[in-house]
Structures are given as C-alpha cells and as structure tokens.
Motif scaffolding. Structure first.
Motif, short mmCIF file in Angstrom:
data_model
loop_
_atom_site.label_atom_id
_atom_site.label_comp_id
_atom_site.label_asym_id
_atom_site.label_seq_id
_atom_site.Cartn_x
_atom_site.Cartn_y
_atom_site.Cartn_z
N ARG A 60 46.69 19.70 59.91
CA ARG A 60 47.61 20.84 59.87
C ARG A 60 48.89 20.49 59.13
NH1 ARG A 60 51.88 22.68 62.43
NH2 ARG A 60 51.98 20.84 63.76
N GLN A 61 49.44 19.32 59.43
CA GLN A 61 50.66 18.91 58.74
C GLN A 61 50.42 18.76 57.23
OE1 GLN A 61 52.12 15.38 60.61
NE2 GLN A 61 52.58 16.38 62.57
N LYS A 62 49.25 18.21 56.91
CA LYS A 62 48.93 18.06 55.49
C LYS A 62 48.80 19.42 54.80
CE LYS A 62 45.64 15.90 52.35
NZ LYS A 62 44.38 15.11 52.22
N ALA A 63 48.13 20.37 55.49
CA ALA A 63 47.97 21.72 54.94
C ALA A 63 49.32 22.41 54.80
CB ALA A 63 47.04 22.55 55.81
N GLU A 64 50.17 22.22 55.80
CA GLU A 64 51.50 22.82 55.74
C GLU A 64 52.31 22.25 54.58
OE1 GLU A 64 53.12 22.12 59.57
OE2 GLU A 64 52.11 23.83 60.53
N GLU A 65 52.19 20.92 54.41
CA GLU A 65 52.90 20.31 53.28
C GLU A 65 52.37 20.83 51.95
OE1 GLU A 65 52.50 16.15 53.76
OE2 GLU A 65 53.89 16.02 55.47
N GLU A 66 51.03 20.96 51.84
CA GLU A 66 50.44 21.48 50.59
C GLU A 66 50.85 22.93 50.36
OE1 GLU A 66 46.30 20.93 51.02
OE2 GLU A 66 46.33 18.77 50.56
N GLU A 67 50.85 23.73 51.45
CA GLU A 67 51.26 25.13 51.31
C GLU A 67 52.72 25.23 50.91
OE1 GLU A 67 50.94 29.30 51.46
OE2 GLU A 67 49.46 27.68 51.32
N LYS A 68 53.53 24.35 51.52
CA LYS A 68 54.96 24.34 51.18
C LYS A 68 55.15 23.98 49.71
CE LYS A 68 58.99 21.48 51.66
NZ LYS A 68 59.50 20.20 52.12
N ARG A 70 52.96 24.34 47.36
CA ARG A 70 52.45 25.45 46.52
C ARG A 70 53.47 26.57 46.40
NH1 ARG A 70 50.30 30.26 47.02
NH2 ARG A 70 50.45 30.22 49.30
N LYS A 71 54.05 26.96 47.55
CA LYS A 71 55.03 28.04 47.52
C LYS A 71 56.28 27.65 46.77
CE LYS A 71 53.54 30.58 51.61
NZ LYS A 71 53.95 31.19 52.88
N GLU A 72 56.69 26.38 46.95
CA GLU A 72 57.85 25.93 46.19
C GLU A 72 57.57 25.96 44.70
OE1 GLU A 72 58.75 22.11 47.70
OE2 GLU A 72 59.82 22.85 49.49
N LYS A 73 56.35 25.56 44.33
CA LYS A 73 55.96 25.60 42.92
C LYS A 73 55.93 27.03 42.39
CE LYS A 73 52.35 24.07 39.74
NZ LYS A 73 51.02 23.41 39.61
N GLU A 74 55.36 27.95 43.20
CA GLU A 74 55.31 29.35 42.79
C GLU A 74 56.71 29.92 42.65
OE1 GLU A 74 52.96 31.45 45.59
OE2 GLU A 74 51.03 30.72 44.78
N LYS A 75 57.60 29.54 43.59
CA LYS A 75 58.97 30.04 43.50
C LYS A 75 59.67 29.52 42.26
CE LYS A 75 60.21 31.14 48.27
NZ LYS A 75 61.19 30.91 49.36
N LEU A 76 59.43 28.22 41.98
CA LEU A 76 60.04 27.67 40.77
C LEU A 76 59.48 28.35 39.52
CD1 LEU A 76 60.06 23.86 41.67
CD2 LEU A 76 62.05 25.37 41.44
N GLU A 77 58.15 28.58 39.49
CA GLU A 77 57.55 29.27 38.35
C GLU A 77 58.06 30.70 38.24
OE1 GLU A 77 53.41 28.99 38.99
OE2 GLU A 77 53.24 26.89 38.31
#
Length: 679
Positions: A60-68, A70-77
């Motif tokens: 779960r922590q790993k998925a949360e980190e990956e989701e975070k 991903r969202k940070e990357k999407e926000k930056l893009e």
C-alpha cells in the motif's frame, strides 16, 4: 585413574553416536507426526496474518508513493502545459493585435483614397457641361426621358442609335454608383430610385428602337429587295435566315436587331442567388431548452467540483501521512506547481464570430427553363421578330398618299411552327381537313421551323457549343424549347439551328465550365508587382498586378480576347470584362452547388485555424490527413506572421514596403477567384 576415566567416557560417547546413527525407527506416515496444539495453531495463524499485514502495508505504501509520484508528474506536466499555453496565448494576442493594426491602417488609407475619388467624381459630374442629364437627380433625368419620348422628329435609325449611346452611358453610370457606393452611404430610397431610373432608361431605348423600326417598315415598298425570296443574309454580321413560302406571300417584315447588352436576364428570378429560409424555433421551446441546458451545466459543475474536492482531500491526506511516516518535508516541486496554479491565465484574443455558411435554394423550374445561376448570356441578345407591315404610301399622279397611325406601334405577328402546335397532327393539318385540302394548298399553308445561321459574336470566347434560348416576356425567363437541328463549326465560329418561334433570343454558356481549377500560382515580380496564374479546366490565364491595377496578359492564342489584353483596369472592372468575354474564373456565392471540389497540387501545406497557423508534415500525396506539424516548424497565430518566419531578409523588407493599394488589389482578385476552395 583420571586418564583411564577419560578414555572410558570417550569410548562410550563414540559408541552412543554409532548406535544412534545405526538405529532408524520405522516410518509410520502421518500418524507418526507430532500434532500441534490449538495454542500452537493460533500462534502460527497470528504470525501468518501479521506477515501478510506487513506485506500489504508495504504494498500500500509503495502504491501510494507511486500514485503520489504520478500525480506530481501530471501536475508538473499540466503546469508546464499551462505555461506553454499562456505563452502561446500571449504571443498570439500580440501577433493578432499587430496584424489587426496593420489591416485597419491599410483599410483606413484605402477608405480615404476611395472617398476622395468619389468626391472628385461627383464634382466632375456636377461640372460636366456636355448637356447630358445627371441620372441621380430626379428632376433632370425625368425631364430628359419625357422629352425624348415626346420627340417624334428624331425617330430615324441614325438618330436613335446615336442617342442610344448616351442612354447606355447613363445606365452604366447608375450601375457603377450602385456597385461603388458603400451601403452605409446609400439609403433604401436612393437605391430604389436608381433602379427605377435604370429600368426607365432601358425601356426608353427599346421604345425608340421600335419607333425607328416602324419608320423603316413604313418605307418597305421603297426599301424592299424584290429578289430576296427564300433567304436573306446580313454578310457583315454573318446572320442569315430562311423565309418560309407562307411568309413570302404575306405583308410582313423581319427585324434582326443585335445588341451587346442584356436588359432581360436581371429581371429573371433565377438571376440572383436565393438563400434558404431557416425556420426559427418557437420562443417557448427555446426558453425551455435554455433552462434545461443551464440546469445540466450547473449539475455537471457541482459533480466535477465534488469529485475534484474529494480527490484533492485524498491526495493531501496520503501525502501528509507519507511525510509523517518518513519524516520528510514537502518537495520543492509541489511549491512550483502551487505557484503555477495560482498564476492567472493570459487573456484570450477574441476572434470575430464566423457566420455559418448559408444554404442555397435549388432552381425548381421545368427542364426547358434556363437556370441563370448555372449559365451566362454571352454576346448580348438578338431580336428576331416577325412584324405586320404598316400601311404603305401610294403615289397618285404627283401626290404621295400616306395613312398615318398615331401613335406608330409595332404589330407583331404570331408564328408557331407546325411541329410545336398541339392542335395539328404529324402531317401538319387538322384532322377534319386532312382529306379536304389539296396537296399544293397544304404545302403553301405549312409553317415549318425557321433555319437560322449566325457567326458567334467577336469578343466572346465560346469554349463549347453554345446554347440558344428565347425570352418569355410573360413569365420572365429564358426557355430552350422550340429549337432543333444544332450545328457548330468551331473553326469558322458559325452556329446554326432551327426555331419554331420568333422573338428575343440569346446564346448562353455553362458558367462553371472552367471550374474547378487545376492549379494556381501567385508569383511576385518586384515590390508592389505580381502575376496571378490560373490553370482552369479549359483555359490558362495570367493576370498582371501592379499597385492598384491589373490586366490580362495571357492567353496568347485566343483572338477573341485581344481587345482586352494589356488593358489596365481595376479588379472590379477586369472581373466584369472577363466574364463578359466568356472567361468566368470567379465563383459565385452558390457555385458550390454546381462544382465538385478536387484535391490541391504539390506544394508545402500549411494548416490555418482561428487559433494558429503552422506548416504540416504531410504532403499532397499522403493517403490520410494528419495534423502532425513539420520538424522545426514555428507556431504562429496567422499566415502573415508564419510566412514572414520562413521568408528571407529581402522578402521581409519587400513585405514591409508593399503599399496598401497593391495589397487590396491582390485581395480582391484572390477573393473573387476563391482559389483556396476551387483549385
């Protein structure tokens, strides 16, 4: 003793190990296994559950980190995308403002030039002292028309033709005013008055020509050619016709009147394009639809806001928990994203609203009626009339006795060939008279079609066999019925046919015969000079452009066009002159109904939308359309700035030195030919 004891113990130990290794109890299956107690089972189960929980928590922590991430990357893009969009918006706004200023400046100077030209023309018309009336002043033009109608002393053909030139010049003056005057400067009353005056002058010309015809017919006894029995020819005009036997024995006359103008077509309802009327929805239904749409929009906005809020809360909680677990501070990227999110979007440049293309009504007359949206009258019209001879003067002793008819009017004779008379049978006689009349009497009373041969008018280019039509004065349209036996010699330009009627006739040609165009090119010569080449479906033309004027320079192999080649005219005058000469490369508003648009030729392709202009990667020969842009291309807000990006330094300097009159001349020709659509 001590030593012995040690040896004995060692020997015992070795013996015990040996015995243990040698002895193996028999296998007894599961029954031989040791059973776990309930406490031991629960302990093992608890340990397994704890292990799975640890693994799930790590996943779960790993998925949360990956989701975070991903969202940070999407926000930056997204932030970078918004940044680029804002930069493009600002660039587009600046370019469009610059282009608008340039266009408005050119338009203002052009308006000043045209207004000054109109003022000078109006003053020159006021100062003219040639005795001609001003057609825009009701008192002058009405007095002129009434005096001409009352003047019966100058009804001879020479005087009528001479005075007719002035009448035509007054009509042309009114036409020019109607075309050249801006709509804002011409109110409805003036518009209707000019049109009414033009119709009165057209009627005046025809009335005077009829009066001259009556005068000539009144001298038929002295002017007749007694040797002309079956055929008459006007050699200078190349016009000849046969005279049926029935008419050679009648007191009738023939009039052949050729005019270079056409005052009939403009009164036909198919002369002007007709827009389809759009049915407007009932106001109540419109309001209900608007309310429903507004309600749906509000619901959608509420749902989107709720989803965004929930997603934002989940993301923030997850990020806070992870930071708390790892003891990390918020990353710098988030601060950058927040700064970009807080930045306001650049104001969009407001484009003018593009109107929806109109829909045009189809021509719904019967097949014998000519559609003037699809066909043009070429070479003016010709009147081929059959008329009753008026009373002829008689010479008694030394006296000439003439019976006067006041007012002198033309009495037309109805003539319909037997082939067009539904009351007659195929043999040409009524059923009740078939066996009663003798053969010679029947032949004498026959009304055969009239054979006519004419040379096509010079100054008009017919690129196919012309069509002939007659004017129906009651219904106000051109008809094709009543004509047979067409023959056309392209080399001698002779055209022959047979007609069942007399009357007003004209030659017509397909208005879109040269469309669509095969290719076109606008090639610059030097500053404020260019050549527009159009390879149409049948003919290739070149138009020289210099400053505010233009002229036809090619083709070189068409003698019909020699009278207009090299004449420098304004774009409007050149367009009218070319159309009148049979070269129509100027699509009308509704020409799309009659022309099939083809693919373009092989050159660089540019995509132009309301928001951007760019060079495309695809070519004319690609199988599928693609909006992928060429490598290294620049995004510009309009074609003007895009082409200046690809132009050389000398070309950019030439663009800057181009005057507004040349720009307007090119714009008028490109707008009239619509080469981007019809090539």
């Amino acid at each position: 003793m001590a030593s012995k004891k040690t040896v004995d113990q060692s020997a015992y130990s070795n013996f015990a190990r040996t015995q243990t290794n040698k002895y193996k109890p028999p296998k007894q299956g599961s029954a031989g296994k040791k059973k776990l107690s309930k406490a031991e089972k629960e302990k093992l189960k608890a340990e397994e559950e704890e292990r799975k929980a640890v693994e799930e928590e790590e996943a779960r922590q790993k998925a949360e980190e990956e989701e975070k991430e991903r969202k940070e990357k999407e926000k930056l893009e997204e932030a970078e995308k918004r940044k680029l969009e804002n930069a493009e918006k600002e660039n587009r706004r600046q370019e469009m403002l610059a282009l608008t200023d340039l266009q408005e400046g050119n338009q203002n100077r052009l308006n000043e030039l045209n207004n000054d030209r109109r003022r000078k023309a109006k003053w020159a018309r006021y100062m003219r002292c040639d005795g001609s009336p001003d057609p825009t002043i009701p008192g002058e033009i009405n007095t002129y028309i009434n005096l001409r109608l009352e003047d019966s002393k100058h009804n001879d053909i020479d005087s009528v033709l001479k005075q007719g030139d002035l009448d035509l010049s007054l009509i042309n003056e009114l036409d020019y005013l109607l075309e050249d005057t801006p709509e804002s400067e011409l109110d409805i009353d003036e518009l209707e008055r000019y049109k009414s005056t033009r119709e009165d002058l057209q009627q005046l010309i025809q009335t005077k020509l009829d009066a001259a015809t009556v005068m000539i017919l009144g001298q038929a006894t002295d002017l007749c050619d007694t040797e002309t029995i079956k055929l008459f020819e006007f050699k200078e005009r190349g016009f000849q016709f046969e005279i049926p036997r029935l008419l050679t024995l009648s007191d009738v006359g023939f009039r052949v009147l050729l005019t270079q103008y056409d005052h009939y077509s403009s009164t036909c309802k198919s002369y002007y394009p007709r827009k389809k009327k759009k049915e407007e929805p009932i106001e109540e239904v419109k309001e209900e639809v608007q309310e429903q749409e507004k309600k749906e929009e509000e619901e959608e906005k509420g749902d989107e806001a709720a989803e965004e809020g929930a997603e934002k809360e989940d993301t923030e909680d997850l990020m806070a928990m992870l930071r708390q677990m790892k003891g990390e501070a918020p990353p710098e990227e988030e601060e950058k994203v927040e700064e970009v999110e807080k930045a306001e979007d650049v104001e969009e440049f407001e484009d003018p609203i593009t109107p929806e293309p109109p829909e045009w009504e189809d021509f719904d007359e019967d097949e014998d009626v000519m559609d003037l949206r699809a066909n043009h009258v070429l070479g003016g019209v010709f009147h081929f009339n059959l008329m009753q001879l008026p009373p002829q003067p008689k010479t008694v002793n030394n006296w000439v006795i003439t019976r006067l008819v006041d007012p002198p009017v033309i009495e037309y004779v109805d003539y319909v060939a037997d082939t067009m008379n539904p009351l007659l049978n195929k043999e040409g006689a009524s059923p009740s008279q078939e066996k009663e009349k003798a053969a010679d009497t029947q032949k004498r009373d026959e009304k055969p079609p009239i054979a006519v041969t004419l040379r096509l008018p010079m100054g008009c280019l017919f690129t196919e066999e012309p069509q002939v039509a007659r004017w129906d004065d009651k219904k106000k349209h051109w008809r094709q019925d009543g004509f047979t036996d067409f023959k056309y010699n392209e080399e001698t330009r002779m055209f022959s046919f047979k007609t069942a009627y007399f009357g007003t006739m004209a030659l017509l040609q397909d208005a879109h015969i040269n469309m669509p165009f095969q290719s076109w090119e606008l090639r610059p010569h030097k500053t404020n000079s260019a050549v527009l080449t159009i390879i149409a479906a049948i003919i290739e033309i070149e138009i020289e452009i210099k400053d505010a004027m233009c002229c036809l320079s090619k083709p070189d192999d068409k003698p019909e066009l020699e009278h207009i080649k090299g004449r420098w005219l304004t774009p409007k005058d050149l367009i009218k002159t070319l159309r009148k000469a049979g070269i129509n490369v100027f699509p009308a508003d509704d020409s799309a109904k009659y022309v099939s648009i083809q693919d373009k030729e092989d050159w660089s392709l540019f995509l132009m939308t309301k928001r951007r202009s760019l060079k495309l990667k695809m070519t004319e020969f690609d199988d599928a359309y693609s909006e992928d842009y060429a490598e290294g291309t620049a995004f510009k807000s309009n074609l003007y700035h895009l082409l200046t990006e690809y132009s050389t330094k000398d070309a950019r300097e030439r663009i800057m030195d181009t005057n507004f009159e040349f720009t307007d001349c090119v714009h008028q020709l490109l707008s009239a030919t619509k080469v981007l659509t019809y090539a």
